[in-house]
Structures are given as structure tokens and as C-alpha cells.
Design a protein around this motif. Structure first.
Motif, PDB file in Angstrom:
ATOM      1  N   PHE A  51      12.905 -39.876  16.425  1.00  0.00           N
ATOM      2  CA  PHE A  51      12.134 -40.640  17.542  1.00  0.00           C
ATOM      3  C   PHE A  51      10.934 -39.835  17.608  1.00  0.00           C
ATOM      4  O   PHE A  51      10.499 -38.616  17.510  1.00  0.00           O
ATOM      5  CB  PHE A  51      13.158 -40.240  18.655  1.00  0.00           C
ATOM      6  CG  PHE A  51      14.552 -40.581  18.534  1.00  0.00           C
ATOM      7  CD1 PHE A  51      14.855 -41.939  19.180  1.00  0.00           C
ATOM      8  CD2 PHE A  51      15.653 -39.931  17.864  1.00  0.00           C
ATOM      9  CE1 PHE A  51      15.888 -42.399  18.858  1.00  0.00           C
ATOM     10  CE2 PHE A  51      16.932 -40.647  17.785  1.00  0.00           C
ATOM     11  CZ  PHE A  51      17.152 -41.749  18.347  1.00  0.00           C
TER      12      PHE A  51
ATOM     13  N   ARG B 241      14.588 -50.222  16.057  1.00  0.00           N
ATOM     14  CA  ARG B 241      15.886 -49.924  16.645  1.00  0.00           C
ATOM     15  C   ARG B 241      16.996 -50.748  16.458  1.00  0.00           C
ATOM     16  O   ARG B 241      18.025 -50.653  16.430  1.00  0.00           O
ATOM     17  CB  ARG B 241      15.736 -49.850  18.316  1.00  0.00           C
ATOM     18  CG  ARG B 241      14.656 -48.759  18.792  1.00  0.00           C
ATOM     19  CD  ARG B 241      14.265 -48.598  20.055  1.00  0.00           C
ATOM     20  NE  ARG B 241      15.171 -48.681  21.157  1.00  0.00           N
ATOM     21  CZ  ARG B 241      16.024 -47.655  21.747  1.00  0.00           C
ATOM     22  NH1 ARG B 241      15.649 -46.721  21.519  1.00  0.00           N
ATOM     23  NH2 ARG B 241      16.735 -47.940  22.484  1.00  0.00           N
TER      24      ARG B 241
ATOM     25  N   ASN C 272      13.946 -35.678  20.572  1.00  0.00           N
ATOM     26  CA  ASN C 272      15.630 -35.849  20.936  1.00  0.00           C
ATOM     27  C   ASN C 272      16.326 -34.964  20.416  1.00  0.00           C
ATOM     28  O   ASN C 272      17.388 -35.263  20.161  1.00  0.00           O
ATOM     29  CB  ASN C 272      16.000 -37.297  20.973  1.00  0.00           C
ATOM     30  CG  ASN C 272      15.162 -38.176  21.886  1.00  0.00           C
ATOM     31  OD1 ASN C 272      14.415 -37.864  22.670  1.00  0.00           O
ATOM     32  ND2 ASN C 272      15.409 -39.536  21.439  1.00  0.00           N
ATOM     33  N   LEU C 273      15.865 -33.622  20.122  1.00  0.00           N
ATOM     34  CA  LEU C 273      16.845 -32.801  19.648  1.00  0.00           C
ATOM     35  C   LEU C 273      17.904 -32.363  20.822  1.00  0.00           C
ATOM     36  O   LEU C 273      17.530 -32.450  21.873  1.00  0.00           O
ATOM     37  CB  LEU C 273      16.043 -31.166  18.994  1.00  0.00           C
ATOM     38  CG  LEU C 273      15.300 -31.463  18.025  1.00  0.00           C
ATOM     39  CD1 LEU C 273      14.453 -30.293  17.748  1.00  0.00           C
ATOM     40  CD2 LEU C 273      16.118 -31.816  16.947  1.00  0.00           C
ATOM     41  N   PHE C 274      19.038 -31.841  20.392  1.00  0.00           N
ATOM     42  CA  PHE C 274      20.016 -31.223  21.361  1.00  0.00           C
ATOM     43  C   PHE C 274      19.653 -29.934  22.125  1.00  0.00           C
ATOM     44  O   PHE C 274      19.546 -29.192  21.300  1.00  0.00           O
ATOM     45  CB  PHE C 274      21.199 -31.429  20.894  1.00  0.00           C
ATOM     46  CG  PHE C 274      21.650 -32.735  19.891  1.00  0.00           C
ATOM     47  CD1 PHE C 274      21.438 -33.981  20.696  1.00  0.00           C
ATOM     48  CD2 PHE C 274      22.212 -32.771  18.971  1.00  0.00           C
ATOM     49  CE1 PHE C 274      21.820 -34.934  20.234  1.00  0.00           C
ATOM     50  CE2 PHE C 274      22.599 -33.897  18.465  1.00  0.00           C
ATOM     51  CZ  PHE C 274      22.587 -35.112  19.058  1.00  0.00           C
ATOM     52  N   PRO C 275      19.454 -29.889  23.090  1.00  0.00           N
ATOM     53  CA  PRO C 275      18.525 -28.564  23.638  1.00  0.00           C
ATOM     54  C   PRO C 275      19.598 -27.387  23.578  1.00  0.00           C
ATOM     55  O   PRO C 275      19.228 -26.244  23.752  1.00  0.00           O
ATOM     56  CB  PRO C 275      17.838 -28.877  25.076  1.00  0.00           C
ATOM     57  CG  PRO C 275      18.572 -30.048  25.426  1.00  0.00           C
ATOM     58  CD  PRO C 275      18.996 -30.936  24.228  1.00  0.00           C
TER      59      PRO C 275
ATOM     60  N   ASN D  33      19.345 -49.824  13.452  1.00  0.00           N
ATOM     61  CA  ASN D  33      20.581 -49.251  13.451  1.00  0.00           C
ATOM     62  C   ASN D  33      21.270 -49.552  14.591  1.00  0.00           C
ATOM     63  O   ASN D  33      21.749 -48.638  15.320  1.00  0.00           O
ATOM     64  CB  ASN D  33      20.036 -47.770  13.408  1.00  0.00           C
ATOM     65  CG  ASN D  33      19.461 -47.197  14.712  1.00  0.00           C
ATOM     66  OD1 ASN D  33      19.015 -47.766  15.688  1.00  0.00           O
ATOM     67  ND2 ASN D  33      19.220 -45.883  14.819  1.00  0.00           N
TER      68      ASN D  33
ATOM     69  N   ARG E 238      25.197 -47.032  11.184  1.00  0.00           N
ATOM     70  CA  ARG E 238      24.372 -45.966  11.808  1.00  0.00           C
ATOM     71  C   ARG E 238      24.797 -44.743  10.877  1.00  0.00           C
ATOM     72  O   ARG E 238      23.908 -43.692  10.929  1.00  0.00           O
ATOM     73  CB  ARG E 238      24.822 -45.472  13.359  1.00  0.00           C
ATOM     74  CG  ARG E 238      24.358 -46.432  14.396  1.00  0.00           C
ATOM     75  CD  ARG E 238      24.789 -46.311  15.736  1.00  0.00           C
ATOM     76  NE  ARG E 238      24.239 -47.059  16.440  1.00  0.00           N
ATOM     77  CZ  ARG E 238      24.636 -47.327  17.731  1.00  0.00           C
ATOM     78  NH1 ARG E 238      25.488 -46.527  18.452  1.00  0.00           N
ATOM     79  NH2 ARG E 238      24.122 -48.318  18.589  1.00  0.00           N
ATOM     80  N   LYS E 239      25.995 -44.543  10.301  1.00  0.00           N
ATOM     81  CA  LYS E 239      26.180 -43.476   9.317  1.00  0.00           C
ATOM     82  C   LYS E 239      25.151 -43.599   8.118  1.00  0.00           C
ATOM     83  O   LYS E 239      24.716 -42.808   7.614  1.00  0.00           O
ATOM     84  CB  LYS E 239      27.670 -43.544   8.896  1.00  0.00           C
ATOM     85  CG  LYS E 239      28.535 -42.693  10.112  1.00  0.00           C
ATOM     86  CD  LYS E 239      29.681 -42.852   9.507  1.00  0.00           C
ATOM     87  CE  LYS E 239      30.792 -42.792  10.729  1.00  0.00           C
ATOM     88  NZ  LYS E 239      32.089 -43.089  10.422  1.00  0.00           N
TER      89      LYS E 239
ATOM     90  N   ALA F 223      26.509 -33.535  13.383  1.00  0.00           N
ATOM     91  CA  ALA F 223      27.096 -34.939  13.269  1.00  0.00           C
ATOM     92  C   ALA F 223      28.029 -34.763  11.606  1.00  0.00           C
ATOM     93  O   ALA F 223      28.767 -35.516  11.538  1.00  0.00           O
ATOM     94  CB  ALA F 223      25.985 -35.893  12.556  1.00  0.00           C
TER      95      ALA F 223
ATOM     96  N   ARG G 213      17.951 -33.302  10.547  1.00  0.00           N
ATOM     97  CA  ARG G 213      19.101 -33.702  11.403  1.00  0.00           C
ATOM     98  C   ARG G 213      19.308 -35.088  10.950  1.00  0.00           C
ATOM     99  O   ARG G 213      20.521 -35.475  10.692  1.00  0.00           O
ATOM    100  CB  ARG G 213      18.864 -33.869  12.970  1.00  0.00           C
ATOM    101  CG  ARG G 213      20.032 -34.135  13.903  1.00  0.00           C
ATOM    102  CD  ARG G 213      20.031 -33.978  15.057  1.00  0.00           C
ATOM    103  NE  ARG G 213      18.959 -34.955  15.611  1.00  0.00           N
ATOM    104  CZ  ARG G 213      18.907 -35.295  16.974  1.00  0.00           C
ATOM    105  NH1 ARG G 213      19.147 -34.241  17.705  1.00  0.00           N
ATOM    106  NH2 ARG G 213      17.635 -36.127  17.151  1.00  0.00           N
ATOM    107  N   ALA G 214      18.379 -36.151  10.915  1.00  0.00           N
ATOM    108  CA  ALA G 214      18.640 -37.390  10.467  1.00  0.00           C
ATOM    109  C   ALA G 214      18.906 -37.656   9.003  1.00  0.00           C
ATOM    110  O   ALA G 214      19.634 -38.566   8.599  1.00  0.00           O
ATOM    111  CB  ALA G 214      17.177 -38.404  10.430  1.00  0.00           C
TER     112      ALA G 214
ATOM    113  N   MET H 127      17.589 -41.645  12.302  1.00  0.00           N
ATOM    114  CA  MET H 127      16.426 -42.049  13.115  1.00  0.00           C
ATOM    115  C   MET H 127      15.688 -40.859  13.486  1.00  0.00           C
ATOM    116  O   MET H 127      16.430 -39.989  14.032  1.00  0.00           O
ATOM    117  CB  MET H 127      16.992 -43.052  14.040  1.00  0.00           C
ATOM    118  CG  MET H 127      15.465 -43.489  14.875  1.00  0.00           C
ATOM    119  SD  MET H 127      15.914 -44.818  16.199  1.00  0.00           S
ATOM    120  CE  MET H 127      15.387 -46.318  15.405  1.00  0.00           C
TER     121      MET H 127
ATOM    122  N   LEU I 171      20.425 -49.801  17.832  1.00  0.00           N
ATOM    123  CA  LEU I 171      20.097 -49.449  19.168  1.00  0.00           C
ATOM    124  C   LEU I 171      19.970 -50.414  20.060  1.00  0.00           C
ATOM    125  O   LEU I 171      19.913 -50.550  21.289  1.00  0.00           O
ATOM    126  CB  LEU I 171      19.157 -48.149  19.046  1.00  0.00           C
ATOM    127  CG  LEU I 171      19.610 -46.760  18.704  1.00  0.00           C
ATOM    128  CD1 LEU I 171      18.422 -45.812  18.861  1.00  0.00           C
ATOM    129  CD2 LEU I 171      20.818 -46.304  19.289  1.00  0.00           C
TER     130      LEU I 171
END
Ligand SMILES: Nc1ncnc2c1ncn2[C@@H]1O[C@H](COP(=O)(O)OP(=O)(O)O)[C@@H](O)[C@H]1O
Ligand SMILES: [Mg+2]
Lengths: 256, 222
Positions: free
Chosen positions: A94, A50, A98-101, A53, A87-88, A112, A160-161, A92, A55
Motif C-alpha cells: 500500500f 484493488r 499499513n504495517l501492523f503497529p 485482489n 488473496r492468498k 499471515a 510481508r506481502a 499487496m 478489495l
């Protein structure tokens, strides 16, 4: 040893309150290589990942990722612009996906690109569709996360990452929340990325996978690196007693 | 029921409905819409890292929740005239109800935002989103779904609470029913008729709320 350096960290320290979790970590990773981080629970693997990036912001030390170089000093924050820029360049994945539900698979991958990169929706969608194909889920574009298995969700999370074309992909135990029969599909995608020359840092407890896919393995224990080298050395022929003890516990390999 | 009572009932239904549609409902809608804006801003202020914002927002919620709504309406409508601020009853009522919805609603919105898992913030951050982008694109849409049922209840309460505006001369449904009773001496009949209309409005609202909840629940299991 001719490649360019992608990650370089020096004397990295991080504490949570009075608990020192990283006690001076040094690492380098060349572009296109895969680094696996192994070690017992609580040894600081996630925290180190972490830090890559931001976090978690290290208290002390130096970190260079690609062209970007950061110095950490207790009390000195990192500029928001630097944090966002870093971060761009890093993606990452996880442990718990942690997908966007509230978004479909393809929207998760587009998000993004549109919000952060300012791409048009059409361009983002076509890139997202390409990535979905790559992780073997071309037919799940319009599924919501809750309609997918854990293994499928994690592959969407990998796509996504990758959507921002990061220089480095970071994985925190990407298969430890999965049912055993779903692990293989996710590892296959990671292997394929490795074969394509993606630079990756993977925290994992899958020893055989680490051995097969990684170019370099570090083993952490108690906030320090206790063993570091190519897989055949770290897993095949470890020297430190703590490494031998850990490997004996988690593998079937006879390392003594 | 006597013939006279039937006549009175029929004669009062139209004025009551008119008051409902032309006064009660507009006051409810405008106050709720403005109140929601205040609620979201107040919730964000209370979650902000800037302490003066937290302080001001916390003070506002404390005052509104700790005093009777009727008293607040009287202060805004009657009280403020003593410092030269003269408001129409509609304006005064709108301000009063907006502040009330804003205060109670902010607690609901704040709770909903805090109920979203930390992993959602982290996923957004790991993609290079700013805090504002994460809020707008990732957190608020999920928090909205969580907050619809309790906000729906606030909306229905508000519709009924607008009857308090009758006491600051606003000609909403309850005040009109009082006026009709004053000339007909049929309190049971006329107030019951008003009650049935309130019930009708609330039933429609409850139905709309359940449609909205279903739409927003599309993406979630269960
Ligand atoms: N945010 C945090 N606050 C306080 N302690 C933490 C935090 N994150 C991790 N820790 C502690 O730091 C230590 C290392 O944690 P972690 O990096 O998650 O280890 P690992 O991933 O190797 O299991 C643990 O003792 C953990 O409890
Ligand atoms: Mg961990």
C-alpha cells in the motif's frame, strides 16, 4: 510471447454509486513480467489495482489470475472462499504501508504465514528472517514500525506481502509517501524482484522507474486505458493526445 | 479525638477492611471480568452486519444506560422474587453490575474498534485473513490499547458503585460502615475511615492501570 498468462481481465467495470470509475478495462500480463500503470490522479489506477485482489469487487467483466477465473455481474457477490483463495495468491503493498503497529517487523512478516497458512512459528520465523535479509533489513527484525523510517517500513511491507509466496505482487504508488532520499532503497528492492522474475503490477508516478523496470505500461485516463504497450512506445512514442498531454506534464521528456 | 473515638476507630478498621477485601473487591473483580466479556460481545454485535444482532444489542445498551443502576439492582433482587426468581444478594449484585459494565463498556470497545484505521483491515484482508482473524489478530489488540484508559475509569467507578449493593443486603464495605455507625453513633469518624479505605483501593487500581497502559504503549510512538 511464449510465456503463460498470469493475469487476464476482460471488459472490467466498476462504479461507486453513480460514478463509473472503470469503464471496461482489458489487460493481459504474462508470468514473470512487470506491468506499470500510470496516469493522472483520479483516473482509476488504485481502483483497478484493488480489483485484482478484490478489495474492490468489479460490477461486470471477467478476471483471471493464475488458475483462478472469476465472472462479475452486478448483484452477484463473489464467494468468500474464492475471495480468500485469490488473496492468498496476491500480495499487496500500500501507499501508506499499513504495517501492523503492534507487531515487530518480523512478526508482521510471520503473521499471515501462521494465521492464514497455518505454518509453525519456527518455520514462519525462518522464512520471515530470510525475507528481511532480502529487503536489506536483517538487523531490524525486532523493531516496531514506528521505530523505522518510511523507506524501511515500506520494505518490511514488501517482505510481508511476499511471505505467502504470491503469484503476483501489487503495488499502489509504493514510494509516493516517502521522502525523496528514501525512494531509491524501495525501488531497488522492486527492481531486484523484477530481475528474479516476480510477476508485478505497479501503480506509479515515477516515470523513469516505470520505463526501466516495466515490461509493459498502460496509461489510464478517465477510467479507460488510453495507451498500452512496451515502455519505449508508451513513454517514448505515445500516440493518443491525452497520453502526450499527461507525459508532458509529469516528465522532462520531450514527447512531441 | 477522645480515647473512646480512637478505640472505635481501631475496632472498626478491621471489619471495614475485611468487608472490603472479602465483599467489595470480589464483587468488583467478578462483575468487571464478566462485564468485559459482555461488553466485547455487545460491541461486536453492534458492529455486525446482521441486523437482529444490532437491534438486540442496541436495545440492551439503551435500557441499561437509560435507567438508574440502583433501580436495576432493586428489580433484579426484589422484583424478580415476584416471578419466582430468588437470587442471593451477591448473585443479584453481580448480574446488575455485569450488565452495567457490559453496556457502558461496549460503547468504549465499539469506539476503539472504529478508531482503528481502515488500512489495517485492508492489509489484513490482502493477506487472506478472514474478518474474524483480522479482528482477533489485528484490530482487537490495537483497539485494546485505545480502550484501556477509559475502561480503567469504568473499573474505578465500578469499585465505588458497589456501595449500592449494600441496599440489596450485600455486606460490602459501605453497608458494614453503616452497621458500625448504628451501634457507635460516630458517623463522621466511621464513614471517613471507610472513605480512606476506598481511596486506598482506588489508588492501587490507578497505579495498576498506569502500568498496564505503559506496557500496552510499548509499540507506539509518543
Ligand atoms: N471507495 C470509494 N468510494 C467512492 N468513490 C471512490 C472510492 N474510491 C475511489 N473513488 C473515486 O474513484 C475515482 C478514481 O479513484 P482512484 O482509483 O483512487 O484513482 P487514482 O488511483 O488513479 O488516483 C476518483 O474520482 C475517486 O474519488
Ligand atoms: Mg491512487
Amino acid at each position: 510471447m511464449s510465456g503463460t498468462t498470469m493475469i487476464e481481465i476482460n471488459n472490467l467495470h466498476k462504479s461507486f454509486g453513480s460514478l463509473e470509475v472503470l469503464k471496461g478495462i482489458d489487460l493481459t500480463l504474462e508470468k514473470g513480467k512487470v506491468l506499470a500503470i500510470i496516469g493522472p490522479s483520479g483516473s482509476g489506477k488504485t481502483t483497478l489495482l484493488r480489483c485484482f485482489n478484490l478489495l474492490e469487487v468489479p460490477d461486470q467483466g471477467m478476471m483471471k489470475i493464475g488458475e483462478m477465473s472469476l465472472q462479475f455481474q452486478q448483484g452477484n457477490g463473489i464467494r468468500t472462499a474464492d475471495t480468500l483463495a485469490l488473496r492468498k495468491r496476491t500480495g499487496m503493498v500500500f501507499q501508506s504501508f499499513n504495517l501492523f503497529p503492534h507487531m515487530t517487523a518480523i512478526q508482521n512478516i510471520m503473521e499471515a504465514q501462521v494465521t492464514v497458512q497455518g505454518k509453525s512459528k519456527a518455520a514462519a520465523r525462518s522464512r520471515a528472517a530470510e525475507l528481511l535479509g532480502k529487503v536489506g533489513l536483517g538487523d531490524k527484525a525486532d523493531a516496531y514500525p514506528h521505530q523505522l523510517s518510511g523507506g524501511q517500513q515500506q520494505r518490511i511491507a514488501i517482505a510481508r506481502a511476499m511471505a505467502l509466496d504470491p503469484d503476483v505482487l501489487l503495488f499502489d504508488e509504493p514510494t509516493s509517501a516517502l521522502d525523496p532520499e528514501l525512494v531509491g532503497d524501495v525501488l531497488k528492492v522492486i527492481r531486484q524482484l523484477a530481475a528474479e522474475g516476480m510477476t508485478m503490477v505497479i501503480v506509479t508516478h515515477e516515470m523513469r522507474f516505470a520505463e526501466n523496470v516495466a515490461d509493459h505500461i498502460v496509461m489510464m485516463d478517465g477510467g479507460v486505458i488510453v495507451e498500452s504497450g512496451p515502455p519505449e512506445q508508451v513513454i517514448g512514442n505515445p500516440r493518443s493526445p491525452r497520453a502526450i498531454q499527461f507525459l508532458n506534464r509529469v516528465t522532462n521528456y520531450d514527447v512531441t | 479525638m477522645s480515647e473512646r473515638q480512637i478505640d472505635i476507630l481501631l475496632d472498626s478498621l478491621l471489619p471495614l477492611l475485611k468487608a472490603g477485601v472479602a465483599f467489595t473487591i470480589p464483587l468488583t473483580l467478578v462483575s468487571f471480568a464478566l462485564g468485559m466479556i459482555v461488553a466485547v460481545l455487545t460491541a461486536l454485535a453492534r458492529l455486525s452486519s446482521i441486523w437482529p444482532l444490532r437491534l438486540v444489542a442496541g436495545f440492551y445498551v439503551w435500557v441499561i444506560r437509560g435507567t438508574p443502576l440502583l433501580l436495576q439492582l432493586f428489580i433484579i433482587f426484589y422484583g424478580l422474587t415476584y416471578v419466582g426468581i430468588i437470587l442471593s444478594s451477591f448473585t443479584a449484585a453481580t448480574i446488575g453490575f455485569t450488565l452495567s459494565v457490559g453496556a457502558y463498556g461496549s460503547e468504549i470497545v465499539r469506539g476503539s474498534i472504529q478508531s482503528i484505521q481502515k488500512g489495517q483491515w485492508e492489509a489484513a484482508a490482502s493477506l487472506g485473513m478472514t474478518r474474524g482473524q483480522a479482528l482477533r489478530r489485528i484490530i482487537i489488540p490495537q483497539a485494546a490499547r485505545v480502550s484501556v484508559p477509559p475502561l480503567g475509569n469504568s473499573f474505578i467507578s465500578l469499585l465505588k458503585d458497589t456501595s449500592l449493593a449494600g441496599s440489596i443486603m450485600y455486606l460490602e464495605m459501605f453497608r458494614v460502615s453503616q452497621q458500625i455507625v448504628a451501634t457507635t453513633y460516630e458517623p463522621l469518624l466511621v464513614y471517613s475511615a471507610a472513605g480512606v479505605i476506598y481511596l486506598l483501593f482506588c489508588t492501587v487500581l490507578t497505579w495498576l492501570q498506569s502500568i498496564l497502559e505503559k506496557r500496552l504503549a510499548r509499540y507506539s510512538a509518543s
